[in-house]
Write a protein that holds these residues in place. Structure first.
Motif, PDB file in Angstrom:
ATOM      1  N   TYR A  95      30.306 -36.509  11.543  1.00 15.41           N
ATOM      2  CA  TYR A  95      30.122 -35.835  12.838  1.00 15.41           C
ATOM      3  C   TYR A  95      29.929 -34.324  12.643  1.00 15.41           C
ATOM      4  CZ  TYR A  95      30.739 -34.893  17.833  1.00 15.41           C
ATOM      5  OH  TYR A  95      30.539 -34.492  19.133  1.00 15.41           O
ATOM      6  N   TYR A  96      30.640 -33.763  11.667  1.00 18.36           N
ATOM      7  CA  TYR A  96      30.506 -32.332  11.366  1.00 18.36           C
ATOM      8  C   TYR A  96      29.098 -32.006  10.860  1.00 18.36           C
ATOM      9  CZ  TYR A  96      31.394 -27.794   9.197  1.00 18.36           C
ATOM     10  OH  TYR A  96      31.338 -26.483   8.833  1.00 18.36           O
ATOM     11  N   GLU A  97      28.572 -32.851  10.004  1.00 21.24           N
ATOM     12  CA  GLU A  97      27.204 -32.646   9.506  1.00 21.24           C
ATOM     13  C   GLU A  97      26.191 -32.739  10.645  1.00 21.24           C
ATOM     14  OE1 GLU A  97      25.892 -31.686   6.584  1.00 21.24           O
ATOM     15  OE2 GLU A  97      27.959 -31.318   5.972  1.00 21.24           O
ATOM     16  N   TRP A  98      26.404 -33.682  11.570  1.00 21.71           N
ATOM     17  CA  TRP A  98      25.497 -33.816  12.707  1.00 21.71           C
ATOM     18  C   TRP A  98      25.574 -32.585  13.604  1.00 21.71           C
ATOM     19  CZ3 TRP A  98      26.090 -34.305  18.077  1.00 21.71           C
ATOM     20  CH2 TRP A  98      24.917 -34.642  18.754  1.00 21.71           C
ATOM     21  N   ALA A  99      26.777 -32.075  13.858  1.00 23.73           N
ATOM     22  CA  ALA A  99      26.940 -30.861  14.677  1.00 23.73           C
ATOM     23  C   ALA A  99      26.258 -29.672  14.005  1.00 23.73           C
ATOM     24  CB  ALA A  99      28.417 -30.579  14.917  1.00 23.73           C
ATOM     25  N   ASN A 100      26.412 -29.569  12.697  1.00 18.44           N
ATOM     26  CA  ASN A 100      25.738 -28.483  11.968  1.00 18.44           C
ATOM     27  C   ASN A 100      24.220 -28.640  12.016  1.00 18.44           C
ATOM     28  OD1 ASN A 100      27.907 -26.919  11.261  1.00 18.44           O
ATOM     29  ND2 ASN A 100      28.218 -27.955   9.300  1.00 18.44           N
ATOM     30  N   TRP A 101      23.741 -29.877  11.960  1.00 21.10           N
ATOM     31  CA  TRP A 101      22.298 -30.103  12.068  1.00 21.10           C
ATOM     32  C   TRP A 101      21.787 -29.656  13.433  1.00 21.10           C
ATOM     33  CZ3 TRP A 101      19.479 -33.097  15.450  1.00 21.10           C
ATOM     34  CH2 TRP A 101      18.110 -33.160  15.185  1.00 21.10           C
ATOM     35  N   VAL A 102      22.524 -30.026  14.509  1.00 19.45           N
ATOM     36  CA  VAL A 102      22.122 -29.631  15.866  1.00 19.45           C
ATOM     37  C   VAL A 102      22.055 -28.113  15.976  1.00 19.45           C
ATOM     38  CG1 VAL A 102      22.838 -29.608  18.295  1.00 19.45           C
ATOM     39  CG2 VAL A 102      22.956 -31.732  16.983  1.00 19.45           C
ATOM     40  N   MET A 103      23.076 -27.435  15.476  1.00 23.80           N
ATOM     41  CA  MET A 103      23.096 -25.976  15.573  1.00 23.80           C
ATOM     42  C   MET A 103      22.112 -25.318  14.599  1.00 23.80           C
ATOM     43  SD  MET A 103      24.799 -24.915  17.983  1.00 23.80           S
ATOM     44  CE  MET A 103      25.405 -25.988  19.214  1.00 23.80           C
ATOM     45  N   GLY A 104      21.626 -26.080  13.641  1.00 24.37           N
ATOM     46  CA  GLY A 104      20.646 -25.555  12.693  1.00 24.37           C
ATOM     47  C   GLY A 104      19.201 -25.685  13.159  1.00 24.37           C
ATOM     48  N   THR A 105      18.966 -26.458  14.213  1.00 21.55           N
ATOM     49  CA  THR A 105      17.607 -26.562  14.746  1.00 21.55           C
ATOM     50  C   THR A 105      17.222 -25.239  15.395  1.00 21.55           C
ATOM     51  OG1 THR A 105      18.348 -27.374  16.907  1.00 21.55           O
ATOM     52  CG2 THR A 105      17.910 -29.037  15.199  1.00 21.55           C
ATOM     53  N   TRP A 106      15.952 -25.074  15.700  1.00 15.60           N
ATOM     54  CA  TRP A 106      15.533 -23.794  16.272  1.00 15.60           C
ATOM     55  C   TRP A 106      16.152 -23.582  17.653  1.00 15.60           C
ATOM     56  CZ3 TRP A 106      12.695 -23.235  20.725  1.00 15.60           C
ATOM     57  CH2 TRP A 106      12.071 -24.372  21.222  1.00 15.60           C
ATOM     58  N   ILE A 107      16.346 -24.649  18.408  1.00 13.87           N
ATOM     59  CA  ILE A 107      16.997 -24.507  19.717  1.00 13.87           C
ATOM     60  C   ILE A 107      18.469 -24.148  19.533  1.00 13.87           C
ATOM     61  CG2 ILE A 107      17.692 -25.749  21.809  1.00 13.87           C
ATOM     62  CD1 ILE A 107      15.096 -27.344  21.588  1.00 13.87           C
ATOM     63  N   GLY A 108      19.114 -24.815  18.585  1.00 18.93           N
ATOM     64  CA  GLY A 108      20.516 -24.501  18.289  1.00 18.93           C
ATOM     65  C   GLY A 108      20.699 -23.071  17.838  1.00 18.93           C
ATOM     66  N   ARG A 109      19.801 -22.624  16.967  1.00 20.67           N
ATOM     67  CA  ARG A 109      19.868 -21.224  16.498  1.00 20.67           C
ATOM     68  C   ARG A 109      19.643 -20.254  17.650  1.00 20.67           C
ATOM     69  NH1 ARG A 109      19.005 -20.400  10.707  1.00 20.67           N
ATOM     70  NH2 ARG A 109      20.538 -21.856   9.871  1.00 20.67           N
ATOM     71  N   LEU A 110      18.703 -20.578  18.513  1.00 16.81           N
ATOM     72  CA  LEU A 110      18.441 -19.721  19.670  1.00 16.81           C
ATOM     73  C   LEU A 110      19.678 -19.627  20.567  1.00 16.81           C
ATOM     74  CD1 LEU A 110      16.118 -18.071  20.909  1.00 16.81           C
ATOM     75  CD2 LEU A 110      15.546 -20.094  22.260  1.00 16.81           C
ATOM     76  N   VAL A 111      20.351 -20.743  20.769  1.00 13.39           N
ATOM     77  CA  VAL A 111      21.586 -20.745  21.558  1.00 13.39           C
ATOM     78  C   VAL A 111      22.654 -19.902  20.868  1.00 13.39           C
ATOM     79  CG1 VAL A 111      23.487 -22.225  22.347  1.00 13.39           C
ATOM     80  CG2 VAL A 111      21.123 -22.928  22.729  1.00 13.39           C
ATOM     81  N   LEU A 112      22.786 -20.051  19.555  1.00 11.76           N
ATOM     82  CA  LEU A 112      23.790 -19.281  18.820  1.00 11.76           C
ATOM     83  C   LEU A 112      23.479 -17.785  18.830  1.00 11.76           C
ATOM     84  CD1 LEU A 112      24.444 -21.615  15.773  1.00 11.76           C
ATOM     85  CD2 LEU A 112      25.984 -21.141  17.689  1.00 11.76           C
ATOM     86  N   ILE A 113      22.212 -17.443  18.714  1.00  7.23           N
ATOM     87  CA  ILE A 113      21.829 -16.021  18.794  1.00  7.23           C
ATOM     88  C   ILE A 113      22.116 -15.491  20.192  1.00  7.23           C
ATOM     89  CG2 ILE A 113      19.850 -14.441  18.763  1.00  7.23           C
ATOM     90  CD1 ILE A 113      18.718 -16.208  16.456  1.00  7.23           C
TER      91      ILE A 113
END
Length: 130
Positions: free
Chosen positions: A56-74
């Motif tokens: 589940y942790y790897e999946w969460a990291n994958w989601v946040m690693g997508t361009w949309i996830g990165r945009l949300v994190l930025i």
């Protein structure tokens, strides 16, 4: 309801006032505060994913690693930095400093520039360390 003698509204509202930098920064401060609630839910989700196991942790990291996830994190990083700078501005005022009209306007104009620069710096450091 308008004042009949002067044809002015009895209670001014945002459509009447000309937006000034301090007013806009006050509104943005409130918006970033609200955005931080949503961002904190994302942090909690990430922590739950970390506690739930490697898959589940790897999946969460994958989601946040997508361009949309990165945009949300930025965006979350910017909201956090911008809200912090607004809080420091209010703290300065609580201490009784910085009430001069020209100084508050300069500070309000500088806040978005500084928050963007700090966000870029934080992400540049994070990507270099990674």
């Amino acid at each position: 309801m308008a004042n009949v003698t002067n044809n002015r509204p009895l209670s001014p509202h945002l459509q009447i006032y000309k937006p000034i930098p301090t007013m806009v920064m006050s509104i943005v401060h409130r918006i970033t505060g609200g955005a931080l609630y949503v961002g904190t839910l994302l942090v909690a989700w990430w922590l739950v994913a970390a506690a739930s196991g490697p898959a589940y942790y790897e999946w969460a990291n994958w989601v946040m690693g997508t361009w949309i996830g990165r945009l949300v994190l930025i965006g979350y990083t910017w909201a956090l930095v911008h809200h912090m700078l607004g809080g420091l501005r209010h703290f300065m005022w609580d201490l009784g400093h910085g009430f001069d009209k020209h100084f508050t306007t300069k500070l309000a104009k500088a806040q978005p520039v500084v928050s963007i620069c700090l966000t870029v710096l934080i992400w540049a450091i994070a990507l270099l360390v990674r």
